[in-house]
Design a protein around this motif. Sequence first.
Motif, PDB file in Angstrom:
ATOM      1  N   GLY A  53       0.814  -1.222   0.000  1.00 48.91           N
ATOM      2  CA  GLY A  53       0.000   0.000   0.000  1.00 48.91           C
ATOM      3  C   GLY A  53       0.837   1.257   0.000  1.00 48.91           C
ATOM      4  O   GLY A  53       0.464   2.250   0.630  1.00 48.91           O
ATOM      5  N   LEU A  54       1.941   1.238  -0.720  1.00 43.98           N
ATOM      6  CA  LEU A  54       2.885   2.376  -0.647  1.00 43.98           C
ATOM      7  C   LEU A  54       2.228   3.737  -0.968  1.00 43.98           C
ATOM      8  O   LEU A  54       2.402   4.687  -0.210  1.00 43.98           O
ATOM      9  CB  LEU A  54       4.101   2.121  -1.554  1.00 43.98           C
ATOM     10  CG  LEU A  54       4.963   0.901  -1.167  1.00 43.98           C
ATOM     11  CD1 LEU A  54       6.015   0.611  -2.248  1.00 43.98           C
ATOM     12  CD2 LEU A  54       5.661   1.125   0.177  1.00 43.98           C
ATOM     13  N   PRO A  55       1.437   3.856  -2.076  1.00 43.59           N
ATOM     14  CA  PRO A  55       0.873   5.191  -2.380  1.00 43.59           C
ATOM     15  C   PRO A  55      -0.489   5.446  -1.727  1.00 43.59           C
ATOM     16  O   PRO A  55      -1.088   6.489  -1.946  1.00 43.59           O
ATOM     17  CB  PRO A  55       0.733   5.145  -3.908  1.00 43.59           C
ATOM     18  CG  PRO A  55       0.493   3.710  -4.214  1.00 43.59           C
ATOM     19  CD  PRO A  55       1.128   2.883  -3.134  1.00 43.59           C
ATOM     20  N   GLY A  97      -4.267   0.217  -9.353  1.00 43.00           N
ATOM     21  CA  GLY A  97      -5.473  -0.192  -8.622  1.00 43.00           C
ATOM     22  C   GLY A  97      -5.953   0.856  -7.645  1.00 43.00           C
ATOM     23  O   GLY A  97      -7.141   0.906  -7.305  1.00 43.00           O
ATOM     24  N   SER A  98      -5.048   1.708  -7.182  1.00 44.82           N
ATOM     25  CA  SER A  98      -5.465   2.617  -6.109  1.00 44.82           C
ATOM     26  C   SER A  98      -5.532   4.099  -6.493  1.00 44.82           C
ATOM     27  O   SER A  98      -6.321   4.841  -5.918  1.00 44.82           O
ATOM     28  CB  SER A  98      -4.517   2.461  -4.909  1.00 44.82           C
ATOM     29  OG  SER A  98      -3.242   2.970  -5.206  1.00 44.82           O
ATOM     30  N   TYR A 113     -12.394  -0.374  -0.263  1.00 42.85           N
ATOM     31  CA  TYR A 113     -11.358  -1.073  -1.030  1.00 42.85           C
ATOM     32  C   TYR A 113      -9.910  -0.755  -0.642  1.00 42.85           C
ATOM     33  O   TYR A 113      -9.061  -1.656  -0.651  1.00 42.85           O
ATOM     34  CB  TYR A 113     -11.551  -0.786  -2.524  1.00 42.85           C
ATOM     35  CG  TYR A 113     -12.831  -1.370  -3.082  1.00 42.85           C
ATOM     36  CD1 TYR A 113     -13.075  -2.745  -3.014  1.00 42.85           C
ATOM     37  CD2 TYR A 113     -13.802  -0.562  -3.666  1.00 42.85           C
ATOM     38  CE1 TYR A 113     -14.262  -3.287  -3.518  1.00 42.85           C
ATOM     39  CE2 TYR A 113     -14.989  -1.098  -4.178  1.00 42.85           C
ATOM     40  CZ  TYR A 113     -15.212  -2.464  -4.101  1.00 42.85           C
ATOM     41  OH  TYR A 113     -16.363  -3.009  -4.590  1.00 42.85           O
ATOM     42  N   LEU A 114      -9.606   0.505  -0.350  1.00 47.28           N
ATOM     43  CA  LEU A 114      -8.182   0.856  -0.157  1.00 47.28           C
ATOM     44  C   LEU A 114      -7.505   0.065   0.973  1.00 47.28           C
ATOM     45  O   LEU A 114      -6.390  -0.451   0.779  1.00 47.28           O
ATOM     46  CB  LEU A 114      -8.023   2.367   0.056  1.00 47.28           C
ATOM     47  CG  LEU A 114      -8.309   3.237  -1.179  1.00 47.28           C
ATOM     48  CD1 LEU A 114      -8.234   4.724  -0.831  1.00 47.28           C
ATOM     49  CD2 LEU A 114      -7.329   2.909  -2.314  1.00 47.28           C
ATOM     50  N   ILE A 123      -6.033  -8.056  -4.936  1.00 45.08           N
ATOM     51  CA  ILE A 123      -5.118  -7.806  -6.057  1.00 45.08           C
ATOM     52  C   ILE A 123      -5.948  -7.142  -7.152  1.00 45.08           C
ATOM     53  O   ILE A 123      -7.083  -7.557  -7.427  1.00 45.08           O
ATOM     54  CB  ILE A 123      -4.459  -9.116  -6.534  1.00 45.08           C
ATOM     55  CG1 ILE A 123      -3.492  -9.573  -5.434  1.00 45.08           C
ATOM     56  CG2 ILE A 123      -3.737  -8.921  -7.860  1.00 45.08           C
ATOM     57  CD1 ILE A 123      -2.714 -10.798  -5.719  1.00 45.08           C
ATOM     58  N   CYS A 124      -5.390  -6.087  -7.741  1.00 45.24           N
ATOM     59  CA  CYS A 124      -6.176  -5.284  -8.691  1.00 45.24           C
ATOM     60  C   CYS A 124      -5.689  -5.438 -10.128  1.00 45.24           C
ATOM     61  O   CYS A 124      -4.537  -5.817 -10.377  1.00 45.24           O
ATOM     62  CB  CYS A 124      -6.093  -3.803  -8.332  1.00 45.24           C
ATOM     63  SG  CYS A 124      -6.572  -3.453  -6.653  1.00 45.24           S
TER      64      CYS A 124
END
Length: 388
Positions: A53-55, A97-98, A113-114, A123-124
């Motif tokens: 989830g880095l960004p 995805g994000s 979702y995030l 997985i996106c």
Amino acid sequence: MDFALSLDQKTLMKDIEEFSRRYLAPIAAECDEKQEFIPTPIWRKMASLGYCGLPIPTGYGGAGLGALDTYMCLEAAGRGGAAAGHLLSWAVSMVLGSVALIKFGTEEQKKRYLPRIANGDLICAFCLTEPDAGSDAGSIRTQAVRRGDYYILNGTKSFVTNGPIADLCLVFVSTNPDMGPRGISVFLVESSFPGFSRGKKLNKLGVRSSPTSELIFSDCEVPAENLLGAEGEGFKIVAHQILEWERANFSFFLGVMDYNLQTCIKYARERIQFKRPIAEFQAIQHMLAEMKVELDAAKLMCYRVAWMIDQGMVPAPIEASSAKYFLAQALKKNADYAVQIHGANGMMKEYPLERSLRDYKILEIGGGTTQIQLDIIARNLLGGGVSR
Ligand SMILES: Cc1cc2nc3c(=O)[nH]c(=O)nc-3n(C[C@H](O)[C@H](O)[C@H](O)COP(=O)(O)OP(=O)(O)OC[C@H]3O[C@@H](n4cnc5c(N)ncnc54)[C@H](O)[C@@H]3O)c2cc1C
């Protein structure tokens, strides 16, 4: 532009490079051969360390990094020896995805979702291309028609990265075919929705550890609240917010290039021919020097795009397309030289170099081909619009 890293950033990059060396590099060849994504226990470990989830903003369980930091982390994983296919799938899932969700999602969509992307549960996939709409992405035919509280999706998406394993798909569809690109909308489609199915995993030349397939939507029922942004905003989302991220998403290849260069330096010092290390031959030295120059040039171009994203200086079509174009050329040469410096060993699967010679092709095709990047640069120089 200031690319100086803080101590915290340096520590994070070092940790990720070390993680990659320890967990991802050893599985790179086997996963490439078998066309397998990162095994679940390693993916889970990555998630527990915050690497999925880095960004994603901290309020939604992510690390809250900007574009430059996110891409430097992926680059660090490449430098540690991770397979480009794994890096591609990771980047597509985590970033593509994000990012649209962060910018255009409702609070309810973000909360739903995030956190699950950040904790590795989801997985996106990013689904734009169709059998008859590749470079000409504005001509997509997958359609969504509103029926009560649902939209009904029909169509097929092709060459979807993570298609065989995706839980959440950003699907670009036409909600108003008469409007062409201006009638495109984006939906958040879960793989559990009725009418969603996957084609078989595709057998590829390169980035083999990134699973790819078709996705088929057959009267697929998507709740109306899963529309991302407003109807008809899909083109705006891609052209004005995601495009730079999509181009820069390949920055992990900088790490792969660095890994190849370091591997070559070590080999050139150790390999003896004519009673001397081959590193003493100017022909070898010049290849190493060219690899270094082009790596640094590509790095500066990619960092500039990421920095511009972080400053809100988008759209930046010329800078984004130039970086992707140049990175592809530099990677192609880097992979070629890496194999050449290793002689016959370079062609062998026991060495981690022949993979790059297959993997680089994704950079010339995926996310807009080399020809389309040049087209965009020229069009913007001469006064034109933005396209894929
Ligand atoms: C491994 C892999 C993963 C991918 N992952 C995804 C994904 O996750 N999501 C997604 O949506 N898509 C994905 N793609 C699809 C990718 O984005 C498309 O392949 C790409 O946009 C090119 O489209 P195409 O293959 O249909 O080629 P085409 O558009 O048919 O192009 C064929 C050739 O014609 C050239 N050409 C086309 N139009 C022009 C023009 N106007 N001027 C000059 N030359 C032109 C192209 O440069 C190319 O050389 C992936 C592709 C690959 C290979």
